[in-house]
Design an enzyme around this catalytic site. Structure first.
Site, PDB file in Angstrom:
ATOM      1  N   LYS A 145       2.421  -7.521 -21.268  1.00  0.00           N
ATOM      2  CA  LYS A 145       1.950  -6.120 -21.318  1.00  0.00           C
ATOM      3  C   LYS A 145       0.477  -6.075 -21.708  1.00  0.00           C
ATOM      4  CE  LYS A 145       4.259  -4.382 -19.553  1.00  0.00           C
ATOM      5  NZ  LYS A 145       5.358  -4.999 -18.982  1.00  0.00           N
TER       6      LYS A 145
ATOM      7  N   ASN B 136       1.391  -0.499   5.897  1.00  0.00           N
ATOM      8  CA  ASN B 136       1.657  -1.182   4.634  1.00  0.00           C
ATOM      9  C   ASN B 136       2.386  -2.464   4.990  1.00  0.00           C
ATOM     10  OD1 ASN B 136       2.642  -1.997   2.112  1.00  0.00           O
ATOM     11  ND2 ASN B 136       4.323  -0.543   2.151  1.00  0.00           N
ATOM     12  N   GLY B 137       1.770  -3.604   4.713  1.00  0.00           N
ATOM     13  CA  GLY B 137       2.425  -4.871   5.037  1.00  0.00           C
ATOM     14  C   GLY B 137       1.423  -5.883   5.544  1.00  0.00           C
TER      15      GLY B 137
ATOM     16  N   TRP C 297      -3.861  -1.727  -1.179  1.00  0.00           N
ATOM     17  CA  TRP C 297      -3.957  -2.913  -2.039  1.00  0.00           C
ATOM     18  C   TRP C 297      -4.249  -4.048  -1.072  1.00  0.00           C
ATOM     19  CZ3 TRP C 297      -1.298  -7.620  -2.822  1.00  0.00           C
ATOM     20  CH2 TRP C 297      -1.510  -8.223  -4.063  1.00  0.00           C
TER      21      TRP C 297
ATOM     22  N   GLU D 270       7.183 -10.877 -22.912  1.00  0.00           N
ATOM     23  CA  GLU D 270       6.957  -9.545 -22.356  1.00  0.00           C
ATOM     24  C   GLU D 270       5.817  -8.828 -23.093  1.00  0.00           C
ATOM     25  OE1 GLU D 270       7.649  -8.048 -19.787  1.00  0.00           O
ATOM     26  OE2 GLU D 270       7.447  -5.920 -20.204  1.00  0.00           O
TER      27      GLU D 270
ATOM     28  N   LYS E 152       2.222  -1.823  -8.439  1.00  0.00           N
ATOM     29  CA  LYS E 152       3.548  -1.596  -8.998  1.00  0.00           C
ATOM     30  C   LYS E 152       4.601  -2.389  -8.256  1.00  0.00           C
ATOM     31  CE  LYS E 152       6.393   0.508 -11.682  1.00  0.00           C
ATOM     32  NZ  LYS E 152       6.369  -0.159 -12.986  1.00  0.00           N
TER      33      LYS E 152
ATOM     34  N   CYS F 186       0.869  -1.164   0.000  1.00  0.00           N
ATOM     35  CA  CYS F 186       0.000   0.000   0.000  1.00  0.00           C
ATOM     36  C   CYS F 186       0.912   1.221   0.000  1.00  0.00           C
ATOM     37  CB  CYS F 186      -0.846   0.032   1.269  1.00  0.00           C
ATOM     38  SG  CYS F 186      -1.681  -1.518   1.587  1.00  0.00           S
TER      39      CYS F 186
ATOM     40  N   HIS G  49       3.803 -27.488 -31.125  1.00  0.00           N
ATOM     41  CA  HIS G  49       3.576 -28.486 -30.077  1.00  0.00           C
ATOM     42  C   HIS G  49       2.373 -28.134 -29.208  1.00  0.00           C
ATOM     43  CE1 HIS G  49       7.256 -30.430 -31.210  1.00  0.00           C
ATOM     44  NE2 HIS G  49       7.897 -29.283 -31.100  1.00  0.00           N
TER      45      HIS G  49
ATOM     46  N   GLU H 247      -1.752  -7.404 -18.859  1.00  0.00           N
ATOM     47  CA  GLU H 247      -1.779  -6.510 -17.697  1.00  0.00           C
ATOM     48  C   GLU H 247      -2.721  -5.338 -17.870  1.00  0.00           C
ATOM     49  OE1 GLU H 247       2.477  -6.260 -15.483  1.00  0.00           O
ATOM     50  OE2 GLU H 247       2.498  -5.653 -17.572  1.00  0.00           O
TER      51      GLU H 247
ATOM     52  N   ARG I  36       1.162   2.058  -5.807  1.00  0.00           N
ATOM     53  CA  ARG I  36       1.396   0.994  -4.834  1.00  0.00           C
ATOM     54  C   ARG I  36       0.115   0.241  -4.448  1.00  0.00           C
ATOM     55  NH1 ARG I  36       6.168   1.212  -2.479  1.00  0.00           N
ATOM     56  NH2 ARG I  36       5.371   0.010  -0.734  1.00  0.00           N
TER      57      ARG I  36
HETATM   58  C1  G6P Z   1       4.669  -6.262 -10.248  1.00  0.00           C
HETATM   59  C2  G6P Z   1       4.524  -5.253 -11.361  1.00  0.00           C
HETATM   60  C3  G6P Z   1       5.301  -5.718 -12.593  1.00  0.00           C
HETATM   61  C4  G6P Z   1       6.750  -5.987 -12.217  1.00  0.00           C
HETATM   62  C5  G6P Z   1       6.869  -6.993 -11.074  1.00  0.00           C
HETATM   63  C6  G6P Z   1       8.288  -7.093 -10.543  1.00  0.00           C
HETATM   64  O1  G6P Z   1       3.955  -7.408 -10.571  1.00  0.00           O
HETATM   65  O2  G6P Z   1       3.164  -5.056 -11.684  1.00  0.00           O
HETATM   66  O3  G6P Z   1       5.251  -4.717 -13.588  1.00  0.00           O
HETATM   67  O4  G6P Z   1       7.435  -6.463 -13.331  1.00  0.00           O
HETATM   68  O5  G6P Z   1       6.044  -6.580  -9.990  1.00  0.00           O
HETATM   69  O6  G6P Z   1       8.627  -5.870  -9.961  1.00  0.00           O
HETATM   70  P1  G6P Z   1      10.106  -5.391  -9.662  1.00  0.00           P
HETATM   71  O7  G6P Z   1       9.938  -4.065  -8.995  1.00  0.00           O
HETATM   72  O8  G6P Z   1      10.722  -6.416  -8.757  1.00  0.00           O
HETATM   73  O9  G6P Z   1      10.826  -5.298 -10.958  1.00  0.00           O
END
Ligand code: G6P
Length: 615
Positions: A492, A101-102, A75, A488, A610, A2, A511, A495, A27
Site C-alpha cells: 500500500k 482497450n487491449g 494506460w 500488504e 486498477k 484502458c 537473515h 503504491e 482503468r
Molecule cells: C492491480 C491493482 C492492484 C490489484 C491487482 C490485482 O495491480 O493495482 O491493486 O491488487 O491489480 O487485481 P485483481 O482485480 O485481480 O484483484
C-alpha cells in the site's frame, strides 16, 4: 488496459462521455480523448494526461456538439503516452473512428501489409492499424462496417474491447470483445457503451455484457444485434438488470475514493457475510460452494492463484485453510503459475482471487487449470466479470465498486469469504471442534464493529504519518497470519506514496534486512496478541538495540510492546486467525495519510491501473 465509453441517441454525447471517462479513469489515466460526430464532421480532441486535462483542452480549443461519440482513457501499452498515441484513432479516409482497450499482438505484420497498400500511420499504436485494416476491408470487400469489423477481427491476434463508428452511417456503433470487458447500456432510443456500467448507471439499469468473441451492431431504432465474431452467427443477447447505483460509485463526501473505501469496510464486510454467516443456526451457507463441497474435501491440495493485493489475501488463506481444514494449500502468483508448466491434476482445486475479475494473468491461470482438469473456484468482486464467468463456481465478495487503484476493501472482503470457506470445510471435515467453529462464527460477525473501532485511530495515525512522510524506506514485519498483512502494508505504501517499503516475516529479518536498520529506519511491526507475541517482542528488541524506530500495531490494552515502541496504533482484541481483518486497517490509513501529505495522486497513483488486463 484502458477505459472506453460511447453514446448514440438524442442527448448531447459530450457530457455523457466526459463524465463516463472520469468514472473509468481507474482503468488508466495517462492520456484521454474524445470523438463526436456533429452531423457533418468528426470532432476529435486528445491529450496526454488525465480526463480533466482533456476537458480543459476542449474548453479552450473547440465546441463539441453531437449525439454520437466515443471516448477513451488510456494506460499505454504500444507507444508512449502522448497526444498522437491517444485514442480515438481515425482511419486514413477520416470516415472511421475507433477506441480500443487491449493489445493487437500481430499488429506489426498487419501494418506492413497496409503500408504496402498505401496506408499511412501517424501514431505508434496497434489501434491505428486496426481501424485502417477495417477501412481496407470495407473498400476491398465492399461490405458494411459490421461485416468489415468481423472480418478484421478474425485476422487479429490479441485482446480487445473496441467501439467504432463510420461518419457516413451515424445511426450505428459497432463494438466487439475478446479478453477486455464491454457493457452495452440500453436506454430509450439511446445506447451506451463502456468498459463497465458506471458511465451509464444514471441513465439505464439494463445492460448487455458481451461475451468473449462476440460483437454487436448497435443501431438507433433497432434491437442490439449480437453476433459471434468467428462465424457471424446471431446470438440472443441476455439483458441484465443492474444492481449498482450512482451513490456507490461517487465519493460520498470523502476526499478520495481510497479513504471512502477504507471507511466502508465495516459495512462491506457485513455485506460479504450477510445471509451466509448464520450464527444462530451455527451454519455457513455459500451458494457457490454447496454443490461442490466434495471437490474441496477430497482435493489433494488447493492452489490459490492471484495477483497484487488479492495474492496477499491468498497468503492469509493458506494459514487458515491449513490450520482449520487441514488441506494443503499453495499460493501462486498467477503470472508465474501460468508460464511454468505447473503440475495440476483433477484432484486439485484452484481458487482464483480477483477484485476486478479481469486481471489477465489470473484469467489465463484459470483457463490453464481448467484445461488440466482441475475444479476452479472464483472469488471476485465484480459481478459478471470474466473470471467469475470462466470459473466453475465461486463466491462474490459484494464489496461494491472499488475505484481507488490501491485495493483496500477488496482485501478484507476477500479474507472474509476465504474465512467462511475454510470454516465451513473444517466443520464438514471435522477438523475443527464445535466450540472453535462457533467461536469463530461469532467473532467473524463482530469484525465489522472491530474494524469500525480500528478506524477511530484515524486522527492519531495521521499524526504518525506527518512524522514519517519524508522517510525514504520503510520495513514492515509480521509473523504467522500477519506476515501477509506486513506484505500488504508495504505494498500500500509503495503504491500510493512511492516510498520504498518491504514486507518481511519478522523472524526472517535477521537473515538480511536487519542490516538496513539504523536510526533513520522506521519499522512497522504487527505485534498483536497471538501465539507469536513473545517472539515478535524479541524481534522488536533486536530492532531497538540497533536504534531502529518502532511503529507497532498492538492490541488494545497492550503494555509490553507499548513500552518498547516509539509509536503505537491500537486495534481491538481479536482471535489470532481473524487478526488480518483488523491489523490491516491502520496500515491502510498510514499509507493513505503519508500519500496525501506528500501530495500524491492517491486514487490514481503513477504507472498503475486498477485492472490489469494485459500480461
Ligand atoms: C492491480 C491493482 C492492484 C490489484 C491487482 C490485482 O495491480 O493495482 O491493486 O491488487 O491489480 O487485481 P485483481 O482485480 O485481480 O484483484
Amino acid at each position: 488496459m484502458c477505459g472506453i465509453v460511447g453514446y448514440i441517441g438524442k442527448k448531447e454525447a459530450y457530457p455523457i462521455i466526459l463524465n463516463g471517462l472520469k468514472r473509468l479513469e481507474y482503468r488508466g489515466y495517462d492520456s484521454a480523448g474524445i470523438a463526436i460526430y456533429d452531423g457533418s464532421n468528426i470532432q476529435l480532441c486528445k491529450t496526454k494526461g488525465k480526463v480533466a486535462d482533456l476537458e480543459e483542452k476542449i474548453k479552450k480549443e473547440i465546441t463539441i456538439k453531437g449525439n454520437l461519440g466515443i471516448g477513451h482513457t488510456r494506460w499505454a501499452t504500444h507507444g508512449v503516452p502522448n497526444d498522437i498515441n491517444s485514442h480515438p484513432h481515425l482511419s486514413n479516409s477520416g470516415n472511421l473512428v475507433i477506441i480500443h482497450n487491449g493489445i493487437i499482438e500481430n499488429y506489426t505484420s498487419l501494418k506492413e501489409e497496409l503500408l504496402k497498400r498505401g496506408y499511412t500511420f501517424h501514431s505508434e499504436t496497434d489501434t491505428e492499424v486496426l481501424v485502417n485494416l477495417i477501412e481496407d476491408i470495407i473498400k476491398k470487400e465492399k461490405v458494411k462496417l459490421g461485416k468489415a469489423v468481423q472480418i478484421a477481427l478474425n485476422q487479429v491476434v490479441g485482446a480487445y474491447a473496441i467501439a467504432i463508428f463510420d461518419k457516413n452511417k451515424p445511426d450505428e456503433i459497432v463494438v466487439a470483445k475478446l479478453g477486455s470487458p464491454l457493457a452495452i447500456g440500453i436506454g430509450e432510443d439511446e445506447f451506451f457503451v463502456a468498459s463497465d456500467a458506471s458511465p451509464f448507471i444514471e441513465f439505464t439499469n439494463n445492460a448487455i455484457y458481451l461475451k468473449d468473441e462476440e460483437m454487436a451492431i448497435i443501431r438507433i431504432g433497432r434491437d442490439v444485434e449480437v453476433r459471434k465474431i468467428k462465424d457471424d452467427s446471431l446470438v440472443a443477447p441476455y439483458i441484465e438488470e443492474l444492481k449498482i447505483n450512482l451513490e456507490q460509485i461517487e465519493k460520498g463526501g470523502y476526499e478520495h475514493f481510497m479513504l471512502k473505501e477504507i471507511f466502508e469496510q465495516p459495512t462491506v464486510i457485513k455485506d460479504t457475510y450477510r445471509g451466509r454467516l448464520l450464527v444462530n443456526k451455527g451454519i455457513i451457507k455459500l451458494g457457490g460452494l454447496e454443490d461442490y463441497i466434495e471437490k474441496f474435501i477430497n482435493a489433494d491440495r488447493i492452489i490459490i492463484v492471484a495477483c497484487g493485493t488479492s495474492w496477499h489475501a491468498g497468503l492469509v488463506a493458506e494459514y487458515i485453510f491449513e490450520d482449520w481444514a487441514r488441506i494443503p494449500v499453495e499460493v501462486e502468483y498467477a503470472s508465474e503459475f501460468r508460464y511454468r508448466n505447473p503440475i495440476i491434476t483433477e484432484k486439485d482445486v484452484v481458487i482464483a482471487i480477483s477484485q476486478s475479475g479481469e486481471t489477465a494473468d489470473t484469467l489465463a491461470a484459470v483457463k490453464l487449470a481448467k484445461e488440466k482438469g482441475a475444479f476452479v473456484y472464483g472469488i471476485c468482486n465484480v459481478v459478471g466479470s470474466s473470471i467469475s464467468r470462466e470459473t466453475h463456481s465461486g463466491t462474490y465478495t459484494h464489496a461494491g465498486p472499488e475505484i481507488g487503484v490501491a485495493s483496500t476493501k477488496s482485501f478484507t472482503t476477500q479474507i472474509t469469504v476465504l474465512t467462511m470457506i475454510a470454516l465451513k470445510l473444517a466443520k464438514i471435515k471435522g477438523t475443527i471442534s464445535h466450540r472453535d467453529f462457533m467461536l469463530h462464527l461469532r467473532e467473524l460477525e463482530l469484525i465489522p464493529s472491530k474494524v469500525k473501532e480500528a478506524l477511530e485511530s484515524n486522527g492519531k495515525i495521521q499524526e504518525i504519518a506527518e512524522i514519517f512522510k519524508d522517510v525514504k524506506n520503510f520495513l514492515y514485519l509480521g509473523r504467522g497470519h500477519n506476515f501477509p498483512v506486513a506484505l500488504e502494508g508495504a505494498l500500500k505504501l509503495k503504491e500510493i506514496s512511492y516510498i520504498h517499503a518491504e514486507g518481511y516475516p519478522a523472524a526472517e529479518m535477521k537473515h538480511g534486512p536487519i542490516a538496513l536498520i539504523d536510526e533513520q529506519m522506521p519499522v512497522v511491526v504487527i505485534a498483536v496478541n497471538s501465539n507469536h507475541y513473545d517472539k515478535v517482542v524479541s524481534n522488536i528488541q533486536e530492532i531497538k538495540s540497533r536504534q531502529g524506530i518502532i511503529i507497532a500495531v498492538v492490541t488494545e490494552g497492550d503494555t509490553i510492546v507499548k513500552e518498547m515502541a516509539d509509536y503505537i496504533m491500537e486495534v481491538p482484541k481479536t482471535p489470532e486467525t481473524l487478526t488480518p481483518l483488523v491489523t490491516t486497517i491502520p496500515l491502510q490509513l498510514l499509507s493513505y495519510h503519508i500519500a496525501v501529505l506528500l501530495n500524491r495522486n492517491v486514487d490514481q497513483p503513477r504507472n498503475l491501473a486498477k485492472s490489469v488486463t494485459v500480461e
